[in-house]
Design a protein around this motif. Structure first.
Motif, PDB file in Angstrom:
ATOM      1  N   ILE A   3     -40.008  22.060 -83.267  1.00  9.50           N
ATOM      2  CA  ILE A   3     -41.440  20.581 -82.898  1.00  9.50           C
ATOM      3  C   ILE A   3     -42.363  21.763 -83.817  1.00  9.50           C
ATOM      4  N   LEU A   4     -42.552  22.178 -84.014  1.00 12.32           N
ATOM      5  CA  LEU A   4     -44.065  22.694 -84.664  1.00 12.32           C
ATOM      6  C   LEU A   4     -43.735  22.495 -86.207  1.00 12.32           C
ATOM      7  N   LEU A   5     -42.569  22.840 -87.129  1.00 10.22           N
ATOM      8  CA  LEU A   5     -42.141  22.120 -87.890  1.00 10.22           C
ATOM      9  C   LEU A   5     -42.481  20.510 -88.003  1.00 10.22           C
ATOM     10  N   LYS A   6     -42.182  19.893 -86.802  1.00 12.41           N
ATOM     11  CA  LYS A   6     -41.626  18.642 -87.299  1.00 12.41           C
ATOM     12  C   LYS A   6     -42.847  17.854 -87.065  1.00 12.41           C
ATOM     13  N   LEU A   7     -44.291  18.217 -86.348  1.00  6.76           N
ATOM     14  CA  LEU A   7     -45.918  17.409 -86.080  1.00  6.76           C
ATOM     15  C   LEU A   7     -46.185  18.354 -87.609  1.00  6.76           C
ATOM     16  N   SER A   8     -45.766  19.537 -87.781  1.00  5.14           N
ATOM     17  CA  SER A   8     -46.972  19.829 -88.932  1.00  5.14           C
ATOM     18  C   SER A   8     -46.505  18.638 -90.421  1.00  5.14           C
ATOM     19  N   ALA A   9     -45.203  18.715 -90.003  1.00  5.28           N
ATOM     20  CA  ALA A   9     -44.842  17.824 -91.282  1.00  5.28           C
ATOM     21  C   ALA A   9     -45.634  16.290 -91.488  1.00  5.28           C
ATOM     22  N   GLU A  10     -45.551  15.842 -89.928  1.00  5.36           N
ATOM     23  CA  GLU A  10     -45.763  14.081 -89.832  1.00  5.36           C
ATOM     24  C   GLU A  10     -47.346  14.436 -89.955  1.00  5.36           C
ATOM     25  N   LEU A  11     -47.949  15.640 -89.049  1.00  3.77           N
ATOM     26  CA  LEU A  11     -48.884  15.491 -89.465  1.00  3.77           C
ATOM     27  C   LEU A  11     -49.238  14.891 -91.447  1.00  3.77           C
ATOM     28  N   LYS A  12     -48.872  15.632 -91.898  1.00 10.47           N
ATOM     29  CA  LYS A  12     -49.575  16.121 -93.064  1.00 10.47           C
ATOM     30  C   LYS A  12     -49.241  14.804 -94.383  1.00 10.47           C
ATOM     31  N   ALA A  13     -48.043  14.088 -93.184  1.00  9.30           N
ATOM     32  CA  ALA A  13     -47.751  12.830 -94.152  1.00  9.30           C
ATOM     33  C   ALA A  13     -48.985  11.902 -93.806  1.00  9.30           C
ATOM     34  N   VAL A  14     -49.464  11.585 -92.538  1.00 11.69           N
ATOM     35  CA  VAL A  14     -50.350  10.770 -92.269  1.00 11.69           C
ATOM     36  C   VAL A  14     -51.913  10.452 -92.891  1.00 11.69           C
ATOM     37  N   ASN A  15     -51.982   9.237 -93.158  1.00  8.96           N
ATOM     38  CA  ASN A  15     -53.623   9.694 -93.870  1.00  8.96           C
ATOM     39  C   ASN A  15     -54.655   9.340 -92.817  1.00  8.96           C
ATOM     40  N   HIS A  16     -55.306  10.551 -92.434  1.00  8.70           N
ATOM     41  CA  HIS A  16     -55.899  10.194 -91.500  1.00  8.70           C
ATOM     42  C   HIS A  16     -57.567   9.070 -91.528  1.00  8.70           C
ATOM     43  N   VAL A  17     -57.693   9.048 -93.021  1.00  7.61           N
ATOM     44  CA  VAL A  17     -58.802   8.268 -93.589  1.00  7.61           C
ATOM     45  C   VAL A  17     -57.984   6.750 -92.654  1.00  7.61           C
ATOM     46  N   LYS A  18     -57.143   6.061 -93.009  1.00  3.22           N
ATOM     47  CA  LYS A  18     -56.062   4.706 -92.780  1.00  3.22           C
ATOM     48  C   LYS A  18     -56.153   4.724 -90.961  1.00  3.22           C
ATOM     49  N   MET A  19     -55.701   5.816 -90.883  1.00  2.00           N
ATOM     50  CA  MET A  19     -54.658   6.317 -88.952  1.00  2.00           C
ATOM     51  C   MET A  19     -54.967   7.001 -88.693  1.00  2.00           C
ATOM     52  N   PRO A  20     -56.226   7.289 -88.236  1.00  2.00           N
ATOM     53  CA  PRO A  20     -57.004   8.635 -87.741  1.00  2.00           C
ATOM     54  C   PRO A  20     -57.148   8.558 -86.831  1.00  2.00           C
ATOM     55  N   VAL A  21     -56.519   7.390 -85.777  1.00  3.04           N
ATOM     56  CA  VAL A  21     -56.107   7.397 -84.252  1.00  3.04           C
ATOM     57  C   VAL A  21     -54.423   8.252 -84.393  1.00  3.04           C
ATOM     58  N   ALA A  22     -53.627   7.973 -85.396  1.00  2.00           N
ATOM     59  CA  ALA A  22     -52.739   8.692 -84.955  1.00  2.00           C
ATOM     60  C   ALA A  22     -52.803  10.873 -85.928  1.00  2.00           C
ATOM     61  N   ALA A  23     -53.244  10.528 -86.588  1.00  2.00           N
ATOM     62  CA  ALA A  23     -53.534  11.669 -87.273  1.00  2.00           C
ATOM     63  C   ALA A  23     -54.671  12.917 -85.816  1.00  2.00           C
ATOM     64  N   SER A  24     -55.270  12.067 -84.741  1.00  2.00           N
ATOM     65  CA  SER A  24     -56.291  12.912 -84.185  1.00  2.00           C
ATOM     66  C   SER A  24     -54.522  12.987 -83.367  1.00  2.00           C
ATOM     67  N   LEU A  25     -54.121  12.135 -82.486  1.00  2.00           N
ATOM     68  CA  LEU A  25     -52.366  12.798 -81.506  1.00  2.00           C
ATOM     69  C   LEU A  25     -52.169  13.565 -81.637  1.00  2.00           C
ATOM     70  N   LEU A  26     -51.520  13.582 -83.657  1.00  2.00           N
ATOM     71  CA  LEU A  26     -50.260  14.515 -83.662  1.00  2.00           C
ATOM     72  C   LEU A  26     -51.378  15.982 -84.042  1.00  2.00           C
ATOM     73  N   LEU A  27     -52.843  15.760 -84.154  1.00  2.00           N
ATOM     74  CA  LEU A  27     -53.158  17.301 -84.453  1.00  2.00           C
ATOM     75  C   LEU A  27     -53.340  17.639 -82.939  1.00  2.00           C
ATOM     76  N   ARG A  28     -53.736  17.195 -82.138  1.00  2.00           N
ATOM     77  CA  ARG A  28     -53.438  17.486 -80.334  1.00  2.00           C
ATOM     78  C   ARG A  28     -52.658  17.701 -80.034  1.00  2.00           C
ATOM     79  N   ALA A  29     -51.491  17.688 -80.766  1.00  2.00           N
ATOM     80  CA  ALA A  29     -49.916  17.956 -79.647  1.00  2.00           C
ATOM     81  C   ALA A  29     -50.005  19.327 -80.942  1.00  2.00           C
ATOM     82  N   LEU A  30     -49.884  19.382 -82.425  1.00  2.00           N
ATOM     83  CA  LEU A  30     -49.313  20.667 -82.806  1.00  2.00           C
ATOM     84  C   LEU A  30     -50.686  21.372 -82.502  1.00  2.00           C
ATOM     85  N   PHE A  31     -51.293  21.207 -81.998  1.00  2.00           N
ATOM     86  CA  PHE A  31     -52.934  22.975 -81.395  1.00  2.00           C
ATOM     87  C   PHE A  31     -52.202  22.970 -80.278  1.00  2.00           C
ATOM     88  N   GLU A  32     -51.397  22.153 -78.369  1.00  2.00           N
ATOM     89  CA  GLU A  32     -50.933  21.989 -77.311  1.00  2.00           C
ATOM     90  C   GLU A  32     -49.372  22.982 -78.162  1.00  2.00           C
TER      91      GLU A  32
END
Length: 134
Positions: A3-32
């Motif tokens: 799960i940590l590997l998958k979340l890390s890979a997805e967060l790395k792939a997301v452009n946080h400038v164009k998709m800040p909501v997606a990046a925020s959700l992934l960051l929160r999930a990764l932190f938890e």
């Protein structure tokens, strides 16, 4: 942990400038998930669940706040390093969690890439520390 590997890979792939909501959700999930992983690795999950049963909401799954609170107490034995516990207990970690929560519910605040960068900077060291196997 897969799960940590998958979340890390997805967060790395997301452009946080164009998709800040997606990046925020992934960051929160990764932190938890990183905190859950660390608590389990320290063999303290049972202790957390026992505290949860004695708390205000017995029978409810622990929240990200519960994970932060439990792991930030050095005596609970989740982290050997007291400075990591202090970092988790700090106001910047709590502010980062609050921002990420607000992005999850999108009630009173819109996602902002610059704020997200600041939030990520506040919790990056904790996540990196856990992912590095400490």
């Amino acid at each position: 942990d897969d799960i940590l590997l998958k979340l890390s890979a997805e967060l790395k792939a997301v452009n946080h400038v164009k998709m800040p909501v997606a990046a925020s959700l992934l960051l929160r999930a990764l932190f938890e998930c990183a905190l859950v992983y660390r608590i389990r690795k320290a063999k303290k999950w049972g202790d957390l669940m026992a505290k949860q049963k004695q708390g205000k909401n017995p029978g409810r799954d622990p929240s990200l706040n519960d994970f932060i609170t439990f792991a930030s107490v050095h005596a609970n034995g989740v982290f050997i390093e007291q400075n990591m516990c202090k970092t988790l207990a700090s106001g910047t970690t709590k502010a980062a969690k609050s921002y990420l929560d607000s992005m999850t519910h999108m009630k009173f605040q819109e996602a902002d890439a610059a704020t997200l960068v600041s939030v990520a900077n506040n919790i990056r060291a904790i996540i990196k520390y856990i992912l590095d196997g400490n």
